[in-house]
Design a protein around this motif. Structure first.
Motif, PDB file in Angstrom:
ATOM      1  N   ALA A  44      11.150  -7.977  16.358  1.00 25.35           N
ATOM      2  CA  ALA A  44       9.935  -7.229  16.688  1.00 25.35           C
ATOM      3  C   ALA A  44      10.137  -5.736  16.509  1.00 25.35           C
ATOM      4  N   ALA A  45      11.373  -5.266  16.642  1.00 25.39           N
ATOM      5  CA  ALA A  45      11.655  -3.838  16.479  1.00 25.39           C
ATOM      6  C   ALA A  45      11.582  -3.411  15.019  1.00 25.39           C
ATOM      7  N   HIS A  46      11.862  -4.346  14.118  1.00 24.10           N
ATOM      8  CA  HIS A  46      11.843  -4.048  12.682  1.00 24.10           C
ATOM      9  C   HIS A  46      11.090  -5.156  11.946  1.00 24.10           C
ATOM     10  N   PRO A  47       9.759  -5.183  12.058  1.00 26.65           N
ATOM     11  CA  PRO A  47       8.995  -6.311  11.497  1.00 26.65           C
ATOM     12  C   PRO A  47       9.140  -6.464   9.990  1.00 26.65           C
ATOM     13  N   LEU A  48       9.367  -5.378   9.253  1.00 27.67           N
ATOM     14  CA  LEU A  48       9.528  -5.470   7.803  1.00 27.67           C
ATOM     15  C   LEU A  48      10.984  -5.289   7.381  1.00 27.67           C
ATOM     16  N   GLY A  49      11.900  -5.442   8.317  1.00 29.99           N
ATOM     17  CA  GLY A  49      13.316  -5.353   8.002  1.00 29.99           C
ATOM     18  C   GLY A  49      13.827  -3.921   7.997  1.00 29.99           C
ATOM     19  N   THR A  50      15.076  -3.781   7.582  1.00 29.98           N
ATOM     20  CA  THR A  50      15.711  -2.463   7.529  1.00 29.98           C
ATOM     21  C   THR A  50      16.361  -2.253   6.165  1.00 29.98           C
ATOM     22  N   ASP A  51      16.676  -0.985   5.871  1.00 27.96           N
ATOM     23  CA  ASP A  51      17.293  -0.649   4.588  1.00 27.96           C
ATOM     24  C   ASP A  51      18.821  -0.596   4.722  1.00 27.96           C
ATOM     25  N   PRO A  52      19.557  -0.221   3.684  1.00 27.91           N
ATOM     26  CA  PRO A  52      21.031  -0.230   3.756  1.00 27.91           C
ATOM     27  C   PRO A  52      21.619   0.687   4.817  1.00 27.91           C
ATOM     28  N   LEU A  53      20.851   1.631   5.324  1.00 30.66           N
ATOM     29  CA  LEU A  53      21.341   2.527   6.381  1.00 30.66           C
ATOM     30  C   LEU A  53      20.813   2.136   7.759  1.00 30.66           C
ATOM     31  N   GLY A  54      20.146   1.002   7.834  1.00 30.59           N
ATOM     32  CA  GLY A  54      19.611   0.540   9.106  1.00 30.59           C
ATOM     33  C   GLY A  54      18.314   1.205   9.523  1.00 30.59           C
ATOM     34  N   ARG A  55      17.638   1.863   8.601  1.00 26.48           N
ATOM     35  CA  ARG A  55      16.372   2.514   8.918  1.00 26.48           C
ATOM     36  C   ARG A  55      15.216   1.526   8.788  1.00 26.48           C
ATOM     37  N   ASP A  56      14.233   1.665   9.658  1.00 24.07           N
ATOM     38  CA  ASP A  56      13.105   0.733   9.684  1.00 24.07           C
ATOM     39  C   ASP A  56      12.236   0.914   8.440  1.00 24.07           C
ATOM     40  N   VAL A  57      12.019  -0.183   7.708  1.00 22.80           N
ATOM     41  CA  VAL A  57      11.253  -0.119   6.461  1.00 22.80           C
ATOM     42  C   VAL A  57       9.787   0.217   6.731  1.00 22.80           C
ATOM     43  N   LEU A  58       9.205  -0.370   7.776  1.00 18.27           N
ATOM     44  CA  LEU A  58       7.807  -0.099   8.100  1.00 18.27           C
ATOM     45  C   LEU A  58       7.595   1.380   8.417  1.00 18.27           C
ATOM     46  N   ALA A  59       8.491   1.934   9.207  1.00 15.60           N
ATOM     47  CA  ALA A  59       8.373   3.351   9.564  1.00 15.60           C
ATOM     48  C   ALA A  59       8.458   4.230   8.330  1.00 15.60           C
ATOM     49  N   ARG A  60       9.365   3.917   7.426  1.00 11.81           N
ATOM     50  CA  ARG A  60       9.527   4.742   6.227  1.00 11.81           C
ATOM     51  C   ARG A  60       8.337   4.582   5.280  1.00 11.81           C
ATOM     52  N   ILE A  61       7.722   3.409   5.254  1.00 11.45           N
ATOM     53  CA  ILE A  61       6.522   3.216   4.435  1.00 11.45           C
ATOM     54  C   ILE A  61       5.382   4.086   4.952  1.00 11.45           C
ATOM     55  N   VAL A  62       5.161   4.055   6.261  1.00  9.68           N
ATOM     56  CA  VAL A  62       4.059   4.823   6.845  1.00  9.68           C
ATOM     57  C   VAL A  62       4.316   6.319   6.721  1.00  9.68           C
ATOM     58  N   VAL A  63       5.540   6.758   7.035  1.00  9.84           N
ATOM     59  CA  VAL A  63       5.866   8.177   6.941  1.00  9.84           C
ATOM     60  C   VAL A  63       5.866   8.628   5.479  1.00  9.84           C
ATOM     61  N   GLY A  64       6.420   7.807   4.589  1.00 15.60           N
ATOM     62  CA  GLY A  64       6.439   8.147   3.174  1.00 15.60           C
ATOM     63  C   GLY A  64       5.060   8.197   2.557  1.00 15.60           C
ATOM     64  N   GLY A  65       4.132   7.431   3.121  1.00 13.86           N
ATOM     65  CA  GLY A  65       2.767   7.466   2.622  1.00 13.86           C
ATOM     66  C   GLY A  65       2.121   8.823   2.786  1.00 13.86           C
ATOM     67  N   LYS A  66       2.569   9.594   3.786  1.00 11.62           N
ATOM     68  CA  LYS A  66       2.009  10.930   3.988  1.00 11.62           C
ATOM     69  C   LYS A  66       2.270  11.804   2.765  1.00 11.62           C
ATOM     70  N   ILE A  67       3.491  11.730   2.230  1.00 14.37           N
ATOM     71  CA  ILE A  67       3.835  12.529   1.055  1.00 14.37           C
ATOM     72  C   ILE A  67       3.062  12.043  -0.168  1.00 14.37           C
ATOM     73  N   SER A  68       3.035  10.731  -0.378  1.00 14.99           N
ATOM     74  CA  SER A  68       2.366  10.184  -1.560  1.00 14.99           C
ATOM     75  C   SER A  68       0.872  10.486  -1.552  1.00 14.99           C
ATOM     76  N   LEU A  69       0.219  10.315  -0.406  1.00 13.33           N
ATOM     77  CA  LEU A  69      -1.216  10.591  -0.326  1.00 13.33           C
ATOM     78  C   LEU A  69      -1.493  12.088  -0.440  1.00 13.33           C
ATOM     79  N   MET A  70      -0.618  12.913   0.147  1.00 17.98           N
ATOM     80  CA  MET A  70      -0.810  14.358   0.044  1.00 17.98           C
ATOM     81  C   MET A  70      -0.714  14.809  -1.406  1.00 17.98           C
TER      82      MET A  70
END
Length: 289
Positions: free
Chosen positions: A66-92
């Motif tokens: 439940a803490a990482h619904p879309l899994g984690t990357d090679p550094l243990g970072r939450d994929v869902l969080a990085r998608i949402v945060v990364g979307g800010k740059i892409s949309l901007m």
């Protein structure tokens, strides 16, 4: 009776097309709105900016925690969080680059189409030179000289994409500059700037608005592609293209690192394209709406 039947069938056809267009509008707003709202509240949803690392949970598969619904990357970072945060740059990048491009291109097109003569020749020849430049070569040269940065990438997109807006704006102005309402305004002494901004520009906005919608989607794809190739955003800044680049070496062992950012790009671009199609039909006076 035959005429009545044909009228009834035509009315039903228009009603069906209207219903389909409304469904398109709903789907487009849903797909785009969900992503935009998530990105807008990314700071609240993920205060760490998706940068928290936990090597004990690295490469966790999706839907197992439940803490990482879309899994984690090679550094243990939450994929869902990085998608949402990364979307800010892409949309901007997508929105600001289109805003800059349409502002510059429309200004050039209005001046070239209204004044004609030397103005049109000089400005349109500059546009032809811009179109003749190979995009990838320009991107490589630009990145090599100025480096990778969000605002530099936006500036690069603006100077490479203003031409299409300029050409459309010029074509619209050429079709409008000799119309009766423009000639009447000119005859009573209205200044050129006011004629351009208050009489011509509002009537030329239709095709430009549709192109804006479609180009936001295109520029999101372009940012992701350039970042994937190492020509866009700094890899240390979360973005969808950067996530795709980071996960390409894990396609066989950790597919979710690439698949979910790719789905985020697809959903956003699909929603914007559907809105663009709906807007084109809505503006078109001969369309079903």
């Amino acid at each position: 009776m035959l005429a009545t039947l044909e009228t009834s069938l035509a009315s039903r056809r228009r009603t069906s097309l209207w219903a389909v267009r409304n469904v398109e509008l709903f789907v487009g707003l849903l797909l785009t709105g969900v992503m935009v709202i998530a990105v807008a509240f990314s700071g609240v949803l993920f205060p760490d900016g998706g940068e928290s690392m936990d090597l004990a949970t690295r490469l966790m598969t999706p839907f197992t925690s439940a803490a990482h619904p879309l899994g984690t990357d090679p550094l243990g970072r939450d994929v869902l969080a990085r998608i949402v945060v990364g979307g800010k740059i892409s949309l901007m990048v997508g929105f600001l680059s289109v805003l800059g491009g349409v502002t510059l291109g429309t200004l050039v097109g209005l001046v070239a189409g209204y004044y004609r003569g030397i103005w049109e020749m000089v400005l349109m020849r500059c546009a032809d030179v811009q179109l003749a430049l190979p995009f990838i070569l320009v991107a490589i040269t630009f990145t090599a000289i100025l480096g990778a940065d969000v605002y530099k990438l936006i500036f690069f997109m603006v100077i490479t994409q203003w031409v299409q807006y300029a050409r459309i704006a010029r074509g619209q102005v050429l079709a409008l500059r000799d119309r009766e309402f423009v000639q009447s305004a000119r005859a009573i002494g209205v200044r050129d700037a006011k004629i351009i901004l208050h009489h011509i520009l509002p009537n030329a906005l239709g095709p430009l608005v549709v192109l804006i919608t479609l180009n936001v989607a295109n520029n999101i794809l372009l940012e992701s592609s350039l970042t994937f190739l190492g020509l866009g955003i700094d890899p240390q800044i979360p973005s969808w293209g950067g996530m795709l680049a980071d996960g390409r070496t894990y396609l066989q062992t950790a597919w979710w690192i690439n698949v979910f950012p790719g789905l985020a790009i697809m959903v956003t671009v699909l929603g914007l394209n559907i809105l663009g199609d709906w807007l084109r039909d809505f503006i078109d006076p001969t369309g079903p709406m």
